[in-house]
Write a protein that holds these residues in place. Structure first.
Motif, mmCIF file in Angstrom:
data_model
loop_
_atom_site.group_PDB
_atom_site.id
_atom_site.type_symbol
_atom_site.label_atom_id
_atom_site.label_comp_id
_atom_site.label_asym_id
_atom_site.label_seq_id
_atom_site.Cartn_x
_atom_site.Cartn_y
_atom_site.Cartn_z
ATOM 1 N N LYS A 1 -51.967 41.908 21.576
ATOM 2 C CA LYS A 1 -52.883 43.008 21.259
ATOM 3 C C LYS A 1 -54.200 42.791 21.977
ATOM 4 C CE LYS A 1 -54.843 45.543 17.377
ATOM 5 N NZ LYS A 1 -55.084 45.580 15.921
ATOM 6 N N GLY A 2 -55.108 43.802 21.965
ATOM 7 C CA GLY A 2 -56.375 43.697 22.686
ATOM 8 C C GLY A 2 -57.288 42.625 22.103
ATOM 9 N N SER A 3 -58.086 42.043 22.993
ATOM 10 C CA SER A 3 -58.965 40.933 22.629
ATOM 11 C C SER A 3 -60.245 41.395 21.941
ATOM 12 C CB SER A 3 -59.316 40.146 23.885
ATOM 13 O OG SER A 3 -60.007 40.978 24.815
ATOM 14 N N GLN A 4 -60.588 42.697 22.055
ATOM 15 C CA GLN A 4 -61.852 43.134 21.484
ATOM 16 C C GLN A 4 -61.871 43.031 19.957
ATOM 17 O OE1 GLN A 4 -64.505 43.880 23.404
ATOM 18 N NE2 GLN A 4 -65.716 43.994 21.504
ATOM 19 N N ASP A 5 -60.813 43.494 19.366
ATOM 20 C CA ASP A 5 -60.726 43.386 17.906
ATOM 21 C C ASP A 5 -60.817 41.928 17.445
ATOM 22 O OD1 ASP A 5 -58.296 46.090 17.676
ATOM 23 O OD2 ASP A 5 -60.493 46.108 17.767
ATOM 24 N N MET A 6 -60.188 41.058 18.241
ATOM 25 C CA MET A 6 -60.218 39.637 17.884
ATOM 26 C C MET A 6 -61.633 39.076 17.956
ATOM 27 S SD MET A 6 -58.120 37.240 16.930
ATOM 28 C CE MET A 6 -59.276 36.326 15.936
ATOM 29 N N LYS A 7 -62.409 39.506 18.985
ATOM 30 C CA LYS A 7 -63.773 39.029 19.146
ATOM 31 C C LYS A 7 -64.672 39.520 18.015
ATOM 32 C CE LYS A 7 -67.469 37.351 21.072
ATOM 33 N NZ LYS A 7 -67.780 35.919 20.947
ATOM 34 N N LEU A 8 -64.575 40.815 17.672
ATOM 35 C CA LEU A 8 -65.389 41.357 16.589
ATOM 36 C C LEU A 8 -65.114 40.637 15.252
ATOM 37 C CD1 LEU A 8 -65.141 45.201 17.418
ATOM 38 C CD2 LEU A 8 -67.091 43.661 17.793
ATOM 39 N N GLN A 9 -63.835 40.434 15.011
ATOM 40 C CA GLN A 9 -63.502 39.745 13.760
ATOM 41 C C GLN A 9 -64.013 38.300 13.750
ATOM 42 O OE1 GLN A 9 -62.298 41.062 11.003
ATOM 43 N NE2 GLN A 9 -62.527 39.056 10.008
ATOM 44 N N ALA A 10 -63.985 37.661 14.922
ATOM 45 C CA ALA A 10 -64.501 36.293 15.010
ATOM 46 C C ALA A 10 -66.005 36.267 14.712
ATOM 47 C CB ALA A 10 -64.215 35.719 16.397
ATOM 48 N N ASP A 11 -66.752 37.279 15.229
ATOM 49 C CA ASP A 11 -68.199 37.328 14.953
ATOM 50 C C ASP A 11 -68.477 37.524 13.461
ATOM 51 O OD1 ASP A 11 -68.877 39.161 18.041
ATOM 52 O OD2 ASP A 11 -68.659 37.001 17.641
ATOM 53 N N ARG A 12 -67.736 38.413 12.825
ATOM 54 C CA ARG A 12 -67.919 38.637 11.399
ATOM 55 C C ARG A 12 -67.620 37.359 10.600
ATOM 56 N NH1 ARG A 12 -64.991 44.103 9.564
ATOM 57 N NH2 ARG A 12 -65.884 43.320 7.603
ATOM 58 N N THR A 13 -66.599 36.665 11.021
ATOM 59 C CA THR A 13 -66.250 35.411 10.328
ATOM 60 C C THR A 13 -67.356 34.377 10.487
ATOM 61 O OG1 THR A 13 -63.898 35.853 10.696
ATOM 62 C CG2 THR A 13 -64.527 33.593 10.121
ATOM 63 N N ASN A 14 -67.931 34.286 11.706
ATOM 64 C CA ASN A 14 -69.013 33.318 11.928
ATOM 65 C C ASN A 14 -70.244 33.653 11.091
ATOM 66 O OD1 ASN A 14 -67.438 31.939 13.765
ATOM 67 N ND2 ASN A 14 -68.217 33.077 15.540
ATOM 68 N N CYS A 15 -70.576 34.959 10.978
ATOM 69 C CA CYS A 15 -71.721 35.351 10.142
ATOM 70 C C CYS A 15 -71.484 35.003 8.668
ATOM 71 C CB CYS A 15 -71.977 36.852 10.302
ATOM 72 S SG CYS A 15 -72.610 37.333 11.932
ATOM 73 N N ALA A 16 -70.284 35.265 8.203
ATOM 74 C CA ALA A 16 -69.974 34.939 6.798
ATOM 75 C C ALA A 16 -70.054 33.441 6.543
ATOM 76 C CB ALA A 16 -68.580 35.466 6.438
ATOM 77 N N LEU A 17 -69.574 32.643 7.492
ATOM 78 C CA LEU A 17 -69.665 31.191 7.343
ATOM 79 C C LEU A 17 -71.115 30.727 7.336
ATOM 80 C CD1 LEU A 17 -66.725 29.938 9.606
ATOM 81 C CD2 LEU A 17 -66.965 29.587 7.146
ATOM 82 N N ALA A 18 -71.959 31.341 8.207
ATOM 83 C CA ALA A 18 -73.371 30.944 8.254
ATOM 84 C C ALA A 18 -74.068 31.259 6.917
ATOM 85 C CB ALA A 18 -74.074 31.663 9.404
#
Length: 507
Positions: free
Chosen positions: A348-365
């Motif tokens: 599948k496309g990498s854009q969705d994966m990148k956005l979800q990774a950013d949201r996960t990093n913000c939640a962890l922070a």
């Protein structure tokens, strides 16, 4: 000097009238007194007779005990110029010493009791009044002790039999859980190999999926109560779901594989916990079977004679053992069926994966920031708690010293009371003001001791609560530090290798 003076009248006091009446009865009175008292005549040399030995009947008791010849009303002694009594004949009664019957003192001695009374007192003193009670108590006590030890031996034997049966039951179920654990472990390994074959077609997507799952696995290592489903956990789960969406075609199959893997791990974890519990219980019961009253490892454990709060019934334990094995077998069979449905999918496309990774990093922070603030507050509370524990322990030491001083005062007043109660004799052993004062002092000391003991118990209870709170604080601090280590260090290092969209586009 007139020779016809009446020896029984005083010329200075008695009137001369009526003297002829006295002379008329003189012969009659003299005759009566000769019969009453043989020592009434004046002393005549040569009239003292040699001592006559006293003859006691055969089988008579010792001389210091009452004799059959003793008089019950006292010795009958007469009055004479050389007699032992200055006052003449006296009948002794239990009222000896009362005004009017007390013996007269002469220049040699004073007598109060008769020989018969002295012998009766000797008999009373020599009579053992508590010996029979002591013998009866000793016999009954020995009998009770013998019965008690017999019953104790029976109870110990019965406990040993029940413990032995319990160890056999535990050994049986331990074997069942070991077999189920080995089967589910083999199934997990096989399913993991099949999943690796499926993921071989999408090597690039393996990296974000592996990162997401590794973070989830790391976060399962958090301690309670930090083992929560927070925003970071939610975002990590969404990340895993998005990776499945990217794979399109094999999404459903791979999702089933992952769910099945979770079920397998949960079943394995459950069966491992059950196997571990049975191993511990079996070890404990085998140790208990080997113990005896002669063992070197037995100790006092106050407060253990009770049912634990989390104790279960035997029926529930048997149902639970069978249910755990059955659930594990059902999960293993479902996994076997799923392993035949694996198939490959596309990327599948990498854009969705990148956005979800950013949201996960913000939640962890955000989670890391909140956890750090909570950890600082917990450490401040721990410092205050430790200070308060030290203050309470100083108070307990002061209470112990106060109790020791009160105990010294208690021993002093008891010693005084003991001396006054048992060393004063006769009428001196009276209830004077000093006795009332000592009793009042003893009562006040007892009340003071009980009050201090109550305060000691309160202080101990408070210290126990503080110690429990200290343990809870330390446990929570360790929990928060563990969570920070997982979220801030380990998860951050893992997520640093998340592939970029360019890498996905380049294949």
């Amino acid at each position: 000097m007139a020779t016809n003076r009446d020896p029984y009248t005083c010329p200075n006091i008695c009137p001369k009238e009526g003297r002829h009446d006295t002379e008329r009865n003189e012969q009659e009175i003299t005759t009566v007194r000769q019969h009453e008292n043989i020592h009434a005549a004046p002393y005549v040399p040569g009239m003292i007779k040699p001592p006559e030995p006293k003859i006691y009947p055969p089988g008579a008791p010792p001389k210091y005990l009452p004799q059959p010849t003793d008089s019950t009303s006292g010795d009958i002694l007469g009055m004479g110029p050389i007699g032992p009594w200055a006052a003449g004949h006296i009948d002794w009664t239990p009222q000896a010493g009362t005004t009017g019957v007390r013996p007269v003192v002469d220049k040699y001695s004073i007598t109060r009791y008769s020989t018969g009374e002295w012998r009766k007192n000797n008999e009373y003193i020599l009579t053992p009044r508590a010996t029979d009670k002591a013998k009866a108590l000793e016999t009954q006590t020995k009998k009770d002790i013998e019965n008690a030890f017999t019953n104790l031996d029976k109870k110990l034997k019965d406990s040993n039999v029940k413990l032995d049966k319990r160890t056999k039951d535990l050994a049986h179920w331990k074997k069942q859980t070991e077999k189920a654990l080995q089967d589910i472990t083999d199934e997990i390994n096989t399913l993991d190999e099949d999943r690796a074959r499926l993921k071989g077609a999408c090597r690039i997507l393996m990296m974000p999926e592996a990162i997401s799952r590794e973070c989830l696995e790391l976060r399962t290592g958090r301690y309670e109560p930090d083992l929560v489903r927070d925003d970071a956990e939610q975002e990590l789960i969404k990340e895993v779901a998005i990776v499945g969406e990217i794979r399109r075609v094999f999404m459903n199959t791979l999702a089933k594989v992952e769910v099945q893997m979770v079920k397998n791990k949960a079943a394995k974890s459950s069966i491992e916990f059950d196997w571990s519990d049975k191993m511990i219980s079996l070890k404990v019961d085998r140790k208990n079977v080997s113990l005896s009253p002669e063992s070197n490892l037995i100790l006092y454990h106050p407060g253990v004679t009770r049912w634990p709060e989390n104790a279960t019934t035997l029926e529930y334990w048997q149902h639970y053992c069978a249910e755990v094995v059955r659930n594990c077998e059902e999960v293993r069979q479902e996994s076997e069926q799923l392993r035949g449905d694996l198939m490959t999918v596309i990327t599948k496309g990498s854009q969705d994966m990148k956005l979800q990774a950013d949201r996960t990093n913000c939640a962890l922070a955000e989670t890391v920031e909140a956890t750090e603030a909570m950890c600082e507050n917990l450490e401040e509370n721990l410092k205050e708690n430790l200070k308060k524990i030290a203050d309470i322990e100083n108070l307990i030491d002061y209470l112990k010293e106060s109790l020791r001083k009160v105990d010294e005062k208690n021993k002093c007043v008891m010693t005084r009371l003991h001396a006054r109660n048992y060393e004063r004799t006769s009428v001196e052993n009276c209830r004077d003001e000093a006795q009332y004062a000592l009793i009042a002092e003893a009562k006040f000391i007892k009340e003071t001791t009980e009050s201090l003991h109550g305060k000691m118990r309160d202080a101990e209870a408070i210290r126990s609560e503080l110690m429990k709170y200290r343990g809870a604080l330390e446990k929570d601090i360790a929990c928060k530090r563990k969570s920070l280590n997982i979220d801030k260090d380990r998860c951050a290092r893992v997520r640093a290798h998340m592939p970029s969209p360019e890498e996905f586009a380049g294949g």
